[in-house]
Design a protein around this motif. Structure first.
Motif, PDB file in Angstrom:
ATOM      1  N   THR A   1       0.822  -1.216   0.000  1.00  0.00           N
ATOM      2  CA  THR A   1       0.000   0.000   0.000  1.00  0.00           C
ATOM      3  C   THR A   1       0.854   1.265   0.000  1.00  0.00           C
ATOM      4  N   THR A   2       0.218   2.352  -0.441  1.00  0.00           N
ATOM      5  CA  THR A   2       0.722   3.703  -0.225  1.00  0.00           C
ATOM      6  C   THR A   2      -0.327   4.425   0.601  1.00  0.00           C
ATOM      7  N   GLN A   3       0.121   5.088   1.679  1.00  0.00           N
ATOM      8  CA  GLN A   3      -0.835   5.646   2.635  1.00  0.00           C
ATOM      9  C   GLN A   3      -0.601   7.143   2.849  1.00  0.00           C
ATOM     10  N   PHE A   4      -1.710   7.875   3.005  1.00  0.00           N
ATOM     11  CA  PHE A   4      -1.677   9.310   3.242  1.00  0.00           C
ATOM     12  C   PHE A   4      -2.558   9.669   4.425  1.00  0.00           C
ATOM     13  N   TYR A   5      -2.102  10.632   5.226  1.00  0.00           N
ATOM     14  CA  TYR A   5      -2.940  11.194   6.280  1.00  0.00           C
ATOM     15  C   TYR A   5      -3.666  12.413   5.762  1.00  0.00           C
ATOM     16  N   SER A   6      -4.915  12.607   6.232  1.00  0.00           N
ATOM     17  CA  SER A   6      -5.668  13.809   5.880  1.00  0.00           C
ATOM     18  C   SER A   6      -6.700  14.106   6.946  1.00  0.00           C
TER      19      SER A   6
ATOM     20  N   LEU B   1      -9.404   7.467  12.008  1.00  0.00           N
ATOM     21  CA  LEU B   1      -8.599   7.461  13.215  1.00  0.00           C
ATOM     22  C   LEU B   1      -9.337   7.963  14.442  1.00  0.00           C
ATOM     23  N   ASN B   2     -10.137   9.027  14.292  1.00  0.00           N
ATOM     24  CA  ASN B   2     -10.778   9.588  15.488  1.00  0.00           C
ATOM     25  C   ASN B   2     -12.011   8.788  15.869  1.00  0.00           C
ATOM     26  N   PRO B   3     -12.212   8.574  17.190  1.00  0.00           N
ATOM     27  CA  PRO B   3     -13.317   7.735  17.660  1.00  0.00           C
ATOM     28  C   PRO B   3     -14.609   8.494  17.914  1.00  0.00           C
TER      29      PRO B   3
ATOM     30  N   LYS C   1     -14.950  17.197  11.965  1.00  0.00           N
ATOM     31  CA  LYS C   1     -13.725  16.829  11.268  1.00  0.00           C
ATOM     32  C   LYS C   1     -13.450  15.340  11.456  1.00  0.00           C
ATOM     33  N   ARG C   2     -12.832  14.746  10.440  1.00  0.00           N
ATOM     34  CA  ARG C   2     -12.478  13.342  10.523  1.00  0.00           C
ATOM     35  C   ARG C   2     -11.006  13.189  10.159  1.00  0.00           C
ATOM     36  N   LEU C   3     -10.251  12.546  11.033  1.00  0.00           N
ATOM     37  CA  LEU C   3      -8.844  12.254  10.751  1.00  0.00           C
ATOM     38  C   LEU C   3      -8.769  10.865  10.148  1.00  0.00           C
ATOM     39  N   SER C   4      -8.132  10.760   8.982  1.00  0.00           N
ATOM     40  CA  SER C   4      -8.164   9.497   8.245  1.00  0.00           C
ATOM     41  C   SER C   4      -6.820   9.196   7.602  1.00  0.00           C
ATOM     42  N   ILE C   5      -6.621   7.908   7.344  1.00  0.00           N
ATOM     43  CA  ILE C   5      -5.531   7.470   6.467  1.00  0.00           C
ATOM     44  C   ILE C   5      -6.166   6.923   5.190  1.00  0.00           C
TER      45      ILE C   5
END
Length: 260
Positions: free
Chosen positions: A201-206, A240-242, A250-254
């Motif tokens: 995989t290639t992964q990005f945070y946003s 990521l955020n619960p 807002k949502r923190l995601s990979i």
């Protein structure tokens, strides 16, 4: 006085058990001194108690309570009962390891999110995981569906670890097709479970706004700016955020792209 007797101070050094603990073991009838001097109150142990003390120390380090140690040392428990206790301790320690690994992952995620916002985090093989998958209806609200899926997971009596949204790439169009919750129970009925990942995989945070369909825009942006060569037609968003998705702004995601 018997030359085989060992003063409590020396006994403590030989066994690694503190004097305070030895007093406690005496109080609970786990390990009692064989002789207490009537004039000065000095406590003495027999050299044959060294092995017993070592065994008690191992049980204590393994997480057994004083009552459990007392029952084991007094022979009040059968072998099967002792084995059951050991299995319980093993399960608890495995749960601690899982919790520690999750904490490590969270810290790694936090570090990458702070130091590499909206940039490539890593290229790595992502091992397969078991998930409960819920197929989305056309135009179904993802935030509401995520909350509904959590309610369904509770009914199945399993514990969810994280949430994932799966998108499909077709004719340069990207749209969400399902949501998934990673579960820990390996005995989950196969009719309601499947596996995700198991590829490079290639992964990005946003950080995205879940109410403005930013996820699809972010996926397109990452593909255009990084010239990604995909090995499959599905792209994944690992949340990521619960927070409660009905009320989170807002949502923190990979974002996870299958790589060649």
């Amino acid at each position: 006085m018997d030359n085989n007797l060992i003063l409590i101070k020396e006994f403590s050094k030989l066994t690694g058990i503190t004097r305070k603990a030895l007093y406690l073991y005496d109080k609970h009838n786990i390990l009692k001194p064989v002789f207490i001097h009537p004039d000065n109150g000095y406590r003495y142990y027999d050299q044959y108690q060294l092995l017993t003390a070592k065994r008690i120390n191992l049980l204590k380090q393994a997480g057994f309570t004083l009552n459990e140690i007392s029952e084991i040392m007094d022979g009040k428990l059968l072998d099967d009962e002792i084995n059951n206790l050991i299995e319980e301790k093993l399960h608890l320690e495995m749960e601690k390891i899982k919790a520690a690994n999750q904490a490590i992952d969270q810290l790694e995620n936090l570090r990458n999110m702070i130091t590499n916002p909206n940039n490539v985090v890593k290229k790595a093989y992502l091992k397969s995981i078991i998930v409960y998958e819920y197929n989305l209806e056309p135009n179904e609200n993802i935030c509401v569906a995520l909350n509904h899926s959590e309610e369904f997971i509770k009914e199945l009596n399993v514990r969810a670890k994280e949430k994932i949204i799966k998108y499909k790439l077709t004719d340069n169009q990207i749209y969400p097709v399902s949501i998934a919750l990673q579960v820990e129970n390996k005995e989950l009925n196969q009719s309601v479970s499947t596996s995700y990942f198991g590829f490079e995989t290639t992964q990005f945070y946003s950080e995205i706004n879940p109410y403005q369909e930013e996820s699809v825009l972010k996926i397109k942006e990452k593909m255009e700016n990084n010239e990604l060569e995909l090995s499959g037609s599905y792209i994944y968003e690992r949340i990521l955020n619960p927070d409660d998705y009905l009320y989170s702004s807002k949502r923190l995601s990979i974002f996870i792209f299958p790589s060649k």
